[in-house]
Design an enzyme around this catalytic site. Structure first.
Site, PDB file in Angstrom:
ATOM      1  N   PHE A   1     -64.401   4.278 -21.427  1.00  0.00           N
ATOM      2  CA  PHE A   1     -63.231   3.648 -22.072  1.00  0.00           C
ATOM      3  C   PHE A   1     -62.004   4.533 -22.078  1.00  0.00           C
ATOM      4  CE2 PHE A   1     -66.902   1.675 -24.319  1.00  0.00           C
ATOM      5  CZ  PHE A   1     -66.798   0.445 -23.689  1.00  0.00           C
TER       6      PHE A   1
ATOM      7  N   SER B   1     -58.476   1.864  -1.276  1.00  0.00           N
ATOM      8  CA  SER B   1     -57.180   1.207  -1.481  1.00  0.00           C
ATOM      9  C   SER B   1     -56.400   1.179  -0.184  1.00  0.00           C
ATOM     10  CB  SER B   1     -56.403   2.009  -2.522  1.00  0.00           C
ATOM     11  OG  SER B   1     -55.053   1.610  -2.539  1.00  0.00           O
TER      12      SER B   1
ATOM     13  N   TYR C   1     -52.702  10.280  -6.203  1.00  0.00           N
ATOM     14  CA  TYR C   1     -53.647   9.152  -6.320  1.00  0.00           C
ATOM     15  C   TYR C   1     -54.120   8.695  -4.932  1.00  0.00           C
ATOM     16  CZ  TYR C   1     -55.031   4.280  -6.290  1.00  0.00           C
ATOM     17  OH  TYR C   1     -55.693   3.120  -6.011  1.00  0.00           O
TER      18      TYR C   1
ATOM     19  N   LYS D   1     -57.982   8.853  -2.836  1.00  0.00           N
ATOM     20  CA  LYS D   1     -58.710   7.783  -2.137  1.00  0.00           C
ATOM     21  C   LYS D   1     -59.042   8.205  -0.702  1.00  0.00           C
ATOM     22  CE  LYS D   1     -59.012   4.939  -5.529  1.00  0.00           C
ATOM     23  NZ  LYS D   1     -60.324   4.709  -6.168  1.00  0.00           N
TER      24      LYS D   1
HETATM   25  C1  UD1 Z   1     -50.006   0.769  -5.488  1.00  0.00           C
HETATM   26  C2  UD1 Z   1     -50.878   1.005  -4.290  1.00  0.00           C
HETATM   27  C3  UD1 Z   1     -52.248   0.478  -4.543  1.00  0.00           C
HETATM   28  C4  UD1 Z   1     -52.789   1.051  -5.819  1.00  0.00           C
HETATM   29  C5  UD1 Z   1     -51.891   0.640  -6.944  1.00  0.00           C
HETATM   30  C6  UD1 Z   1     -52.409   1.224  -8.221  1.00  0.00           C
HETATM   31  C7  UD1 Z   1     -49.735   0.981  -2.160  1.00  0.00           C
HETATM   32  C8  UD1 Z   1     -49.235   0.170  -1.003  1.00  0.00           C
HETATM   33  N1  UD1 Z   1     -50.342   0.320  -3.118  1.00  0.00           N
HETATM   34  O1  UD1 Z   1     -49.735  -0.600  -5.515  1.00  0.00           O
HETATM   35  O2  UD1 Z   1     -53.084   0.849  -3.501  1.00  0.00           O
HETATM   36  O3  UD1 Z   1     -54.095   0.634  -6.048  1.00  0.00           O
HETATM   37  O4  UD1 Z   1     -50.603   1.168  -6.691  1.00  0.00           O
HETATM   38  O5  UD1 Z   1     -51.557   0.956  -9.286  1.00  0.00           O
HETATM   39  O6  UD1 Z   1     -49.601   2.189  -2.203  1.00  0.00           O
HETATM   40  N2  UD1 Z   1     -42.499  -3.533  -8.764  1.00  0.00           N
HETATM   41  C9  UD1 Z   1     -41.246  -3.811  -9.267  1.00  0.00           C
HETATM   42  N3  UD1 Z   1     -41.046  -3.630 -10.605  1.00  0.00           N
HETATM   43  C10 UD1 Z   1     -42.035  -3.212 -11.460  1.00  0.00           C
HETATM   44  C11 UD1 Z   1     -43.313  -2.941 -10.920  1.00  0.00           C
HETATM   45  C12 UD1 Z   1     -43.507  -3.101  -9.552  1.00  0.00           C
HETATM   46  O7  UD1 Z   1     -40.323  -4.190  -8.545  1.00  0.00           O
HETATM   47  O8  UD1 Z   1     -41.771  -3.060 -12.661  1.00  0.00           O
HETATM   48  C13 UD1 Z   1     -42.740  -3.720  -7.314  1.00  0.00           C
HETATM   49  C14 UD1 Z   1     -43.096  -2.454  -6.591  1.00  0.00           C
HETATM   50  O9  UD1 Z   1     -41.937  -1.791  -6.118  1.00  0.00           O
HETATM   51  C15 UD1 Z   1     -43.966  -2.992  -5.464  1.00  0.00           C
HETATM   52  C16 UD1 Z   1     -44.626  -4.238  -6.060  1.00  0.00           C
HETATM   53  O10 UD1 Z   1     -43.851  -4.584  -7.196  1.00  0.00           O
HETATM   54  O11 UD1 Z   1     -43.183  -3.398  -4.388  1.00  0.00           O
HETATM   55  C17 UD1 Z   1     -46.053  -4.010  -6.491  1.00  0.00           C
HETATM   56  O12 UD1 Z   1     -46.094  -2.836  -7.297  1.00  0.00           O
HETATM   57  P1  UD1 Z   1     -47.407  -2.385  -8.072  1.00  0.00           P
HETATM   58  O13 UD1 Z   1     -47.995  -3.537  -8.808  1.00  0.00           O
HETATM   59  O14 UD1 Z   1     -47.081  -1.151  -8.839  1.00  0.00           O
HETATM   60  O15 UD1 Z   1     -48.439  -2.060  -6.916  1.00  0.00           O
HETATM   61  P2  UD1 Z   1     -48.263  -1.121  -5.627  1.00  0.00           P
HETATM   62  O16 UD1 Z   1     -47.317  -0.019  -5.886  1.00  0.00           O
HETATM   63  O17 UD1 Z   1     -48.041  -1.997  -4.455  1.00  0.00           O
END
Ligand code: UD1
Length: 340
Positions: free
Chosen positions: A34, A126, A151, A155
């Site tokens: 947890f 990942s 991170y 992986k």
């Molecule tokens: C990343 C990793 C993934 C990992 C994950 C863990 C890559 C390609 N992916 O996912 O393998 O398991 O982190 O957390 O490296 N975004 C916004 N605003 C926000 C949050 C996110 O615009 O407040 C955008 C990000 O810029 C991104 C997308 O949403 O383009 C997804 O973001 P997120 O959910 O953090 O995942 P990844 O960064 O893709």
């Protein structure tokens, strides 16, 4: 019933996989400490399954504690190893904690499992191992690139360690590495889902918390990328679909049909969506407005990545079933259930 040990089984992907394992006729046994999940997940699992899931509160990096569980449970047929830290930004702040936890717990497992004759491992990898790929979609044979965070490096290292261990004389462990794309959404019951501690790092919990009024607005991290609307492209996969890929992987290991002792699969939908498409799809699917603005790029974000999901379909017989709209609707239903 075949017992499958699920490390990090109280976590987001872990808990959904426990449900699918149980419903597919396996007996999941959870270990979790947890540190990044909540005990209430266990009651959610009980509500869904109508029974308690065997559970041990230990750190899976603790070899003696792990031995205790394996001894007490007996005849564990396989392990699905989720337990790990997963926040990209935090890993830059606390790299050693990430190496100690993510790499350390894998090493402990690889050392301890043979002592108990456990020969099957599914590892949570990942798409981050691909770094910023030269070509899309990414295939399992696409070369990995330097990781953009500790991170991501954990992986990559864990994948390498599993390959090296498999090549050592006397190795009996067979492994499947699942490279997840972006898991989203929640179980249809809304009894389990993603439980970010504090301010969410990931997009979907931030979207649902903003729609729920818990956050003032979503910042979209950059709209000047070379994509159709300028925002990042990712491959968003429903967490229950993702969970089902683990059942197929476990079954393949148990059947011993794989030609190699270590196999790797992309687990994504095969489709990419931009951040703006996700926000707009969420609004359409739920009728909720999401207040957002465009901010600067987030360091370490790759412009675009999505899976070539051909191998996982052909070899594991796995196809995603849930649309982006339904995945986002399930995330919203879960968010609403948290407010109750
Ligand atoms: C990343 C990793 C993934 C990992 C994950 C863990 C890559 C390609 N992916 O996912 O393998 O398991 O982190 O957390 O490296 N975004 C916004 N605003 C926000 C949050 C996110 O615009 O407040 C955008 C990000 O810029 C991104 C997308 O949403 O383009 C997804 O973001 P997120 O959910 O953090 O995942 P990844 O960064 O893709």
């Amino acid at each position: 019933m075949k017992k499958i040990l699920v490390t990090g089984g109280a976590g987001y992907i872990g808990s959904h996989t426990v449900v699918e394992l149980a419903q597919a006729g396996f007996e999941p046994v959870i270990i979790d400490d947890f540190r990044n999940s909540k005990e209430s997940v266990l009651s959610g699992l009980r509500d869904i399954l109508g029974r308690d899931v065997p559970f041990h509160r230990i750190d899976c990096g603790d070899a003696e504690a792990l031995r205790g569980v394996l001894r007490a449970e007996g005849n564990i047929e396989g392990v699905i190893h989720f337990a790990a830290f997963k926040a990209v930004g935090e890993s830059v702040q606390k790299p050693l904690a990430y190496f100690r936890n993510n790499v350390g717990s894998l090493l402990t497992l690889l050392e301890v499992l043979p002592e108990f004759g456990v020969e099957n491992l599914v590892f949570s990898s990942s798409c981050t191992v691909y770094g910023n790929p030269d070509a899309l979609p990414v295939r399992e044979t696409t070369p990995t690139k330097p990781a953009s965070s500790p991170y991501g490096r954990t992986k990559q290292m864990c994948e390498d360690i599993i390959h090296d261990a498999a090549g050592a004389p006397g190795n009996r462990l067979h492994s499947i590495l699942l490279r997840y794309f972006n898991p989203i959404g929640a179980h249809a019951s809304a009894r389990i889902g993603e439980l970010p501690l504090g301010v969410p790092n990931n997009l979907i919990p931030f979207v649902t918390q903003t729609a729920a009024g818990l956050r003032e607005k979503l910042t979209i991290f950059g709209n000047d990328y070379d994509t159709p609307d300028g925002t990042n492209i990712r491959d968003y996969i429903h967490v229950v679909d993702l969970a089902k890929a683990h059942i197929a992987a476990v079954q393949r290991l148990l059947d011993r049909t794989a030609p190699e002792v270590v196999e790797t699969f992309n687990v994504g939908t095969g489709h990419g969506n931009t951040v703006l498409e996700v926000v707009q799809t969420f609004e359409r699917a739920t009728g909720q407005k999401v207040n957002y603005s465009i901010g600067p790029r987030r360091p370490g974000d790759v412009p675009a990545i999505y899976a070539d999901a051909t191998k996982v379909a052909e070899v594991l017989g796995f196809k995603t079933e849930t649309s982006l709209a339904d995945s986002l609707a399930s995330a919203w239903k879960w968010q609403l259930s948290l407010a109750k």
